[in-house]
Motif scaffolding. Sequence first.
Motif, mmCIF file in Angstrom:
data_model
loop_
_atom_site.group_PDB
_atom_site.id
_atom_site.type_symbol
_atom_site.label_atom_id
_atom_site.label_comp_id
_atom_site.label_asym_id
_atom_site.label_seq_id
_atom_site.Cartn_x
_atom_site.Cartn_y
_atom_site.Cartn_z
ATOM 1 N N UNK A 9 27.386 -68.880 25.884
ATOM 2 C CA UNK A 9 26.540 -70.072 25.783
ATOM 3 C C UNK A 9 25.059 -69.716 25.860
ATOM 4 N N UNK A 10 24.754 -68.444 25.676
ATOM 5 C CA UNK A 10 23.375 -67.992 25.732
ATOM 6 C C UNK A 10 23.017 -67.199 24.501
ATOM 7 N N UNK A 11 23.048 -65.877 24.633
ATOM 8 C CA UNK A 11 22.609 -65.009 23.542
ATOM 9 C C UNK A 11 23.439 -65.204 22.280
ATOM 10 N N UNK A 12 24.728 -65.437 22.415
ATOM 11 C CA UNK A 12 25.553 -65.598 21.213
ATOM 12 C C UNK A 12 25.166 -66.863 20.453
ATOM 13 N N UNK A 13 24.831 -67.933 21.170
ATOM 14 C CA UNK A 13 24.370 -69.147 20.491
ATOM 15 C C UNK A 13 22.997 -68.940 19.855
ATOM 16 N N UNK A 14 22.128 -68.196 20.535
ATOM 17 C CA UNK A 14 20.792 -67.950 19.988
ATOM 18 C C UNK A 14 20.860 -67.077 18.743
ATOM 19 N N UNK A 15 21.748 -66.091 18.744
ATOM 20 C CA UNK A 15 21.879 -65.226 17.566
ATOM 21 C C UNK A 15 22.447 -65.997 16.375
ATOM 22 N N UNK A 16 23.291 -66.972 16.645
ATOM 23 C CA UNK A 16 23.905 -67.742 15.561
ATOM 24 C C UNK A 16 22.998 -68.836 15.033
ATOM 25 N N UNK A 17 21.972 -69.208 15.789
ATOM 26 C CA UNK A 17 21.085 -70.292 15.374
ATOM 27 C C UNK A 17 20.131 -69.803 14.292
ATOM 28 N N UNK A 18 19.921 -70.573 13.231
ATOM 29 C CA UNK A 18 19.095 -70.098 12.114
ATOM 30 C C UNK A 18 17.591 -70.285 12.293
ATOM 31 N N UNK A 19 17.152 -70.915 13.379
ATOM 32 C CA UNK A 19 15.730 -71.234 13.506
ATOM 33 C C UNK A 19 14.882 -69.948 13.536
ATOM 34 N N UNK A 20 13.907 -69.811 12.628
ATOM 35 C CA UNK A 20 13.087 -68.599 12.586
ATOM 36 C C UNK A 20 12.212 -68.399 13.817
ATOM 37 N N UNK A 21 12.002 -69.451 14.620
ATOM 38 C CA UNK A 21 11.203 -69.290 15.830
ATOM 39 C C UNK A 21 11.896 -68.402 16.863
ATOM 40 N N UNK A 22 13.187 -68.164 16.668
ATOM 41 C CA UNK A 22 13.932 -67.282 17.569
ATOM 42 C C UNK A 22 14.066 -65.869 17.019
ATOM 43 N N UNK A 23 13.405 -65.584 15.907
ATOM 44 C CA UNK A 23 13.555 -64.268 15.261
ATOM 45 C C UNK A 23 13.087 -63.124 16.151
ATOM 46 N N UNK A 24 11.962 -63.290 16.847
ATOM 47 C CA UNK A 24 11.458 -62.209 17.692
ATOM 48 C C UNK A 24 12.443 -61.887 18.808
ATOM 49 N N UNK A 25 13.046 -62.920 19.363
ATOM 50 C CA UNK A 25 14.052 -62.705 20.409
ATOM 51 C C UNK A 25 15.277 -61.989 19.835
ATOM 52 N N UNK A 26 15.749 -62.466 18.699
ATOM 53 C CA UNK A 26 16.924 -61.839 18.095
ATOM 54 C C UNK A 26 16.662 -60.366 17.781
ATOM 55 N N UNK A 27 15.440 -60.050 17.393
ATOM 56 C CA UNK A 27 15.114 -58.665 17.023
ATOM 57 C C UNK A 27 15.218 -57.726 18.221
ATOM 58 N N UNK A 28 14.768 -58.156 19.415
ATOM 59 C CA UNK A 28 14.826 -57.259 20.567
ATOM 60 C C UNK A 28 16.261 -57.070 21.039
ATOM 61 N N UNK A 29 17.109 -58.073 20.842
ATOM 62 C CA UNK A 29 18.523 -57.924 21.186
ATOM 63 C C UNK A 29 19.208 -56.996 20.185
ATOM 64 N N UNK A 30 18.949 -57.209 18.912
ATOM 65 C CA UNK A 30 19.576 -56.387 17.881
ATOM 66 C C UNK A 30 19.133 -54.931 17.953
ATOM 67 N N UNK A 31 17.946 -54.688 18.521
ATOM 68 C CA UNK A 31 17.434 -53.316 18.611
ATOM 69 C C UNK A 31 18.274 -52.433 19.523
#
Length: 276
Positions: A62-84
């Motif tokens: 209910x946290x990172x997995x939901x954020x990674x699945x959300x398409x909003x580009x405002x979360x891109x910077x967050x997704x990038x540090x997790x994917x790194x």
Amino acid sequence: MNYRHSFHAGNSADVVKHCLLIALVRALQQKPGALTLIDTHAGCGLYDLHGEDARRTGESTQGVLQALADPNPLLDDYRAVVQAVNTGAEPHFYPGSPGILVQLLRPQDFLILNEKHPEDAHTLRGVMHGTSAAVHERDAYELWLAMLPPRTPRGVVLVDPPFERTDERARITATLAAIHRKWAHGVTVIWYPLKDRAAHWRWREQMRKLGIPKLLRVEHWLYDGDQPGIYNGAGLYIVNPPYAFTQALPPLLEALRVALAPEGHKGEITTDWLGD
């Protein structure tokens, strides 16, 4: 309330905290001058989402997995540090605040990490091996006072305790008062878990009485009504947030509210200024 990092890695509180931390540091980095970043309760720096502690709570779903699945580009910077710190489409590892801050460093910046727990400090040193981060193993509040003001003109301190002690809020309040007297222009981020609103309203009034002119409070309540006795969300006190950060904050908070709302709930993220 015991909030040991390994049990809650990648939950909704981490998503909000780390999204705002990234946005805050990026806003400060719009100026070329060096930054000192200090994490007083650093934890391990990297967490196994398939490990025993994280699987016991399952909060990352209910946290990172939901954020990674959300398409909003405002979360891109967050997704990038997790994917790194991951290789597959679904994250196996979650970077704690140290793992995120080290990714944000520019050549002129400094990172100081502190973790009092010996085993976690040992793990943190391994995670930070090969980086420029300095790792300490000290009482967080003693280090918080000792390291300020930093050598660089500007800095950010993240205070993110597990709230194992009943006097945690009192220690934070007293230390922040002392810090503000010696480092009035510094940026400080204080994280805290939310249970019942009445207790946090009392702490809010204690923080207000410190008289800090620029003290922003952000609170993320997961559910539409309080759920007694359980974790209801998390908040941040931010001292001296830069203008570029506060201007960009409303749409980011709305994106987080939508991405993290539990099924059947809209959730709520509120902000207010506590300064005079």
